[in-house]
Design a protein around this motif. Structure first.
Motif, PDB file in Angstrom:
ATOM      1  N   LEU A 127       0.858  -1.184   0.000  1.00 62.37           N
ATOM      2  CA  LEU A 127       0.000   0.000   0.000  1.00 62.37           C
ATOM      3  C   LEU A 127       0.896   1.237   0.000  1.00 62.37           C
ATOM      4  CD1 LEU A 127      -2.358  -1.141   2.903  1.00 62.37           C
ATOM      5  CD2 LEU A 127      -2.640  -1.583   0.455  1.00 62.37           C
ATOM      6  N   THR A 128       0.586   2.209  -0.856  1.00 61.66           N
ATOM      7  CA  THR A 128       1.449   3.384  -0.948  1.00 61.66           C
ATOM      8  C   THR A 128       0.652   4.682  -0.771  1.00 61.66           C
ATOM      9  OG1 THR A 128       1.236   3.530  -3.360  1.00 61.66           O
ATOM     10  CG2 THR A 128       3.058   2.230  -2.504  1.00 61.66           C
ATOM     11  N   VAL A 129       1.248   5.588  -0.021  1.00 59.20           N
ATOM     12  CA  VAL A 129       0.786   6.967   0.097  1.00 59.20           C
ATOM     13  C   VAL A 129       2.033   7.821  -0.023  1.00 59.20           C
ATOM     14  CG1 VAL A 129      -0.291   8.714   1.559  1.00 59.20           C
ATOM     15  CG2 VAL A 129      -1.175   6.376   1.561  1.00 59.20           C
ATOM     16  N   ASP A 130       2.103   8.645  -1.057  1.00 57.40           N
ATOM     17  CA  ASP A 130       3.323   9.383  -1.366  1.00 57.40           C
ATOM     18  C   ASP A 130       3.840  10.190  -0.181  1.00 57.40           C
ATOM     19  OD1 ASP A 130       4.730  12.037  -2.619  1.00 57.40           O
ATOM     20  OD2 ASP A 130       5.058  10.295  -3.891  1.00 57.40           O
ATOM     21  N   PHE A 131       5.157  10.202  -0.036  1.00 59.84           N
ATOM     22  CA  PHE A 131       5.802  10.884   1.091  1.00 59.84           C
ATOM     23  C   PHE A 131       5.395  12.343   1.191  1.00 59.84           C
ATOM     24  CE2 PHE A 131       9.201  13.382   2.971  1.00 59.84           C
ATOM     25  CZ  PHE A 131       9.469  12.690   4.138  1.00 59.84           C
ATOM     26  N   ASN A 132       5.280  13.012   0.056  1.00 62.68           N
ATOM     27  CA  ASN A 132       5.009  14.450   0.044  1.00 62.68           C
ATOM     28  C   ASN A 132       3.517  14.791   0.041  1.00 62.68           C
ATOM     29  OD1 ASN A 132       7.748  15.198   0.052  1.00 62.68           O
ATOM     30  ND2 ASN A 132       7.903  14.830  -2.145  1.00 62.68           N
ATOM     31  N   THR A 133       2.660  13.812   0.371  1.00 61.36           N
ATOM     32  CA  THR A 133       1.231  14.091   0.495  1.00 61.36           C
ATOM     33  C   THR A 133       0.990  15.107   1.611  1.00 61.36           C
ATOM     34  OG1 THR A 133       0.661  11.843  -0.212  1.00 61.36           O
ATOM     35  CG2 THR A 133      -1.031  13.071   0.983  1.00 61.36           C
ATOM     36  N   PRO A 134       0.186  16.140   1.388  1.00 68.44           N
ATOM     37  CA  PRO A 134      -0.111  17.113   2.457  1.00 68.44           C
ATOM     38  C   PRO A 134      -0.659  16.429   3.702  1.00 68.44           C
ATOM     39  CG  PRO A 134      -0.911  17.919   0.336  1.00 68.44           C
ATOM     40  CD  PRO A 134      -0.455  16.510   0.110  1.00 68.44           C
ATOM     41  N   ASN A 135      -0.282  16.946   4.867  1.00 65.85           N
ATOM     42  CA  ASN A 135      -0.690  16.329   6.134  1.00 65.85           C
ATOM     43  C   ASN A 135      -2.202  16.218   6.267  1.00 65.85           C
ATOM     44  OD1 ASN A 135       1.938  15.978   6.987  1.00 65.85           O
ATOM     45  ND2 ASN A 135       2.027  17.965   8.004  1.00 65.85           N
ATOM     46  N   SER A 136      -2.931  17.188   5.698  1.00 66.35           N
ATOM     47  CA  SER A 136      -4.385  17.177   5.815  1.00 66.35           C
ATOM     48  C   SER A 136      -5.016  16.032   5.023  1.00 66.35           C
ATOM     49  CB  SER A 136      -4.960  18.515   5.329  1.00 66.35           C
ATOM     50  OG  SER A 136      -4.608  18.750   3.968  1.00 66.35           O
ATOM     51  N   GLU A 137      -4.313  15.543   4.003  1.00 69.38           N
ATOM     52  CA  GLU A 137      -4.858  14.492   3.144  1.00 69.38           C
ATOM     53  C   GLU A 137      -4.370  13.092   3.519  1.00 69.38           C
ATOM     54  OE1 GLU A 137      -3.992  15.434  -0.905  1.00 69.38           O
ATOM     55  OE2 GLU A 137      -4.573  17.546  -0.696  1.00 69.38           O
ATOM     56  N   ARG A 138      -3.273  13.023   4.239  1.00 67.43           N
ATOM     57  CA  ARG A 138      -2.626  11.732   4.491  1.00 67.43           C
ATOM     58  C   ARG A 138      -3.530  10.734   5.244  1.00 67.43           C
ATOM     59  NH1 ARG A 138       2.420   9.962   4.284  1.00 67.43           N
ATOM     60  NH2 ARG A 138       3.141  12.043   3.727  1.00 67.43           N
ATOM     61  N   PRO A 139      -4.150  11.113   6.370  1.00 68.16           N
ATOM     62  CA  PRO A 139      -4.966  10.123   7.086  1.00 68.16           C
ATOM     63  C   PRO A 139      -6.091   9.535   6.237  1.00 68.16           C
ATOM     64  CG  PRO A 139      -4.564  12.048   8.467  1.00 68.16           C
ATOM     65  CD  PRO A 139      -4.092  12.400   7.091  1.00 68.16           C
ATOM     66  N   GLY A 140      -6.748  10.372   5.440  1.00 67.85           N
ATOM     67  CA  GLY A 140      -7.832   9.881   4.592  1.00 67.85           C
ATOM     68  C   GLY A 140      -7.338   8.900   3.549  1.00 67.85           C
ATOM     69  N   LEU A 141      -6.190   9.186   2.950  1.00 68.10           N
ATOM     70  CA  LEU A 141      -5.631   8.285   1.932  1.00 68.10           C
ATOM     71  C   LEU A 141      -5.211   6.953   2.559  1.00 68.10           C
ATOM     72  CD1 LEU A 141      -3.519  10.733  -0.262  1.00 68.10           C
ATOM     73  CD2 LEU A 141      -5.675   9.613  -0.853  1.00 68.10           C
ATOM     74  N   ILE A 142      -4.641   7.011   3.758  1.00 68.82           N
ATOM     75  CA  ILE A 142      -4.247   5.768   4.426  1.00 68.82           C
ATOM     76  C   ILE A 142      -5.481   4.920   4.725  1.00 68.82           C
ATOM     77  CG2 ILE A 142      -3.330   4.821   6.585  1.00 68.82           C
ATOM     78  CD1 ILE A 142      -1.216   7.017   6.524  1.00 68.82           C
ATOM     79  N   ARG A 143      -6.549   5.560   5.214  1.00 68.60           N
ATOM     80  CA  ARG A 143      -7.784   4.808   5.468  1.00 68.60           C
ATOM     81  C   ARG A 143      -8.326   4.178   4.193  1.00 68.60           C
ATOM     82  NH1 ARG A 143      -8.950   9.110   9.058  1.00 68.60           N
ATOM     83  NH2 ARG A 143     -10.174  10.177   7.452  1.00 68.60           N
ATOM     84  N   GLU A 144      -8.304   4.923   3.094  1.00 69.08           N
ATOM     85  CA  GLU A 144      -8.785   4.388   1.814  1.00 69.08           C
ATOM     86  C   GLU A 144      -7.997   3.155   1.395  1.00 69.08           C
ATOM     87  OE1 GLU A 144      -8.760   7.304  -1.241  1.00 69.08           O
ATOM     88  OE2 GLU A 144     -10.097   8.694  -0.173  1.00 69.08           O
ATOM     89  N   ARG A 145      -6.663   3.224   1.511  1.00 71.36           N
ATOM     90  CA  ARG A 145      -5.818   2.093   1.111  1.00 71.36           C
ATOM     91  C   ARG A 145      -6.124   0.868   1.983  1.00 71.36           C
ATOM     92  NH1 ARG A 145      -5.151   5.897  -1.852  1.00 71.36           N
ATOM     93  NH2 ARG A 145      -3.171   6.663  -2.712  1.00 71.36           N
ATOM     94  N   LEU A 146      -6.259   1.101   3.282  1.00 70.24           N
ATOM     95  CA  LEU A 146      -6.516  -0.010   4.196  1.00 70.24           C
ATOM     96  C   LEU A 146      -7.906  -0.601   4.003  1.00 70.24           C
ATOM     97  CD1 LEU A 146      -4.881   1.529   7.393  1.00 70.24           C
ATOM     98  CD2 LEU A 146      -4.044  -0.469   6.132  1.00 70.24           C
TER      99      LEU A 146
END
Length: 342
Positions: free
Chosen positions: A211-230
């Protein structure tokens, strides 16, 4: 002396009652000088608030005793701790540090490089995470990277990421995981933590889940993207190896939202083991990087390259370029920091 005029070297000499040459010797710590003379000059410098022009010193072939450090942001625990140690170790050698936060932006990293070069820093340590930035190859300054491949002539100081990946995967399997996923910033041959994870799963015949979430993803978007991947693989996995502790913390939040008990129903292991995260999440099992050792190795290596570059320059009229080190630095060992999440 008019109050609006900046004090000069001549002003310091006059106030101290010594020659310009003597003041210069004090500033450059050259030649024999009595303690009384040094104290008189130091007192005059303090009274006048004199500051040497570092760029002028560089133009005369002198060290500016300054180093540029480029990181994504000191707000991230790993880079904050790394910056603290680098600054401390450089200060021990009488070097000042210009800390530059690239914020994951290529243009900003490029602007900082231009700024550091124009200020004639003696060298650069970079740990920013913008791939494919060719500017480093055109900078003729001693450089060292931390956990980033910049150029064949720039040594990369890093922990043993591959061994860390193996250690994390092995620990999850030993604790009863049957299908551990990897959550990382980007997948590929340069991701050595992924390589170690894959090696262990291949040995036991388990198909990897990446599962990947780009390192430079804005902090406000990161938790939502991680939840989506999981969410996409929730029914197929029972553990996650996150390649940084902040991502591991967000996996724990996701598990709690699904009423998954950690570590009974779901296991989590992180990577970095910073002091800040140990305090914030003492229960987190993680692979700990020796951040102080990484910082010291990077500083020592850079100062050696600066010394080599200075020696080469003094032996030739042509400016010297940093030479490729005969051997890349050996990866620094990591260790498992046990917690209650895996």
């Amino acid at each position: 002396m008019e109050s609006h005029r900046k004090p000069t070297l001549a002003d310091v000499a006059q106030a101290a009652g010594v020659s310009l040459t003597t003041v210069s010797r004090v500033l450059n710590n050259r030649g024999y000088l009595s303690q009384e003379t040094r104290e008189r000059v130091a007192e005059a410098i303090a009274q006048l608030n004199y500051r040497p022009n570092q760029i002028a010193r560089a133009l005369h072939g002198k060290s500016t005793h300054s180093i540029g450090l480029i990181v994504p942001t000191v707000a991230l625990p790993f880079f904050g701790e790394l910056t603290e140690h680098v600054e401390d170790f450089l200060a021990d050698h009488s070097y000042r540090t210009f800390v530059c936060n690239s914020m994951g932006k290529v243009d900003r990293e490029r602007e900082y490089l231009d700024l550091l070069v124009s200020h004639r820093v003696d060298g650069i340590i970079s740990s920013a995470h913008n791939d494919g930035l060719a500017d480093y190859s055109s900078i003729h300054l001693p450089m060292v990277s931390v956990d980033r491949d910049l150029s064949p002539i720039v040594p990369n100081v890093r922990c043993d990421n591959e061994a860390g990946g193996r250690l994390a995967a092995e620990h999850l399997l030993k604790r009863g995981a049957r299908r551990p996923a990897l959550l990382t910033s980007r997948t590929g041959i340069h991701n050595l933590r992924e390589k170690g994870y894959r090696q262990v799963l291949q040995q036991v015949g388990i198909e990897p889940v990446i599962l990947t979430v780009d390192f430079n993803t804005p902090n406000s978007e990161r938790p939502g993207l991680i939840r989506e991947r999981l969410d996409l693989v929730a029914d197929d996995i029972d553990a996650v190896f996150a390649t940084d502790d902040l991502a591991a913390a967000q996996v724990m939040e996701w598990a709690a939202e699904r009423d998954l008990r950690i570590p009974d129903d779901f296991k989590v292991i992180g990577f970095d083991g910073t002091i800040a995260m140990q305090h914030a999440l003492p229960a987190l099992t993680t692979i700990q990087q020796p951040i102080a050792k990484l910082a010291r190795a990077a500083v020592d290596l850079l100062l050696n390259r600066i010394a080599s570059s200075t020696t080469a320059s003094s032996d030739s009229k042509q400016p010297s370029e940093p030479r490729k080190d005969p051997q890349a630095p050996s990866p620094i060992p990591v260790r498992l920091l046990p917690g209650r999440t895996a």
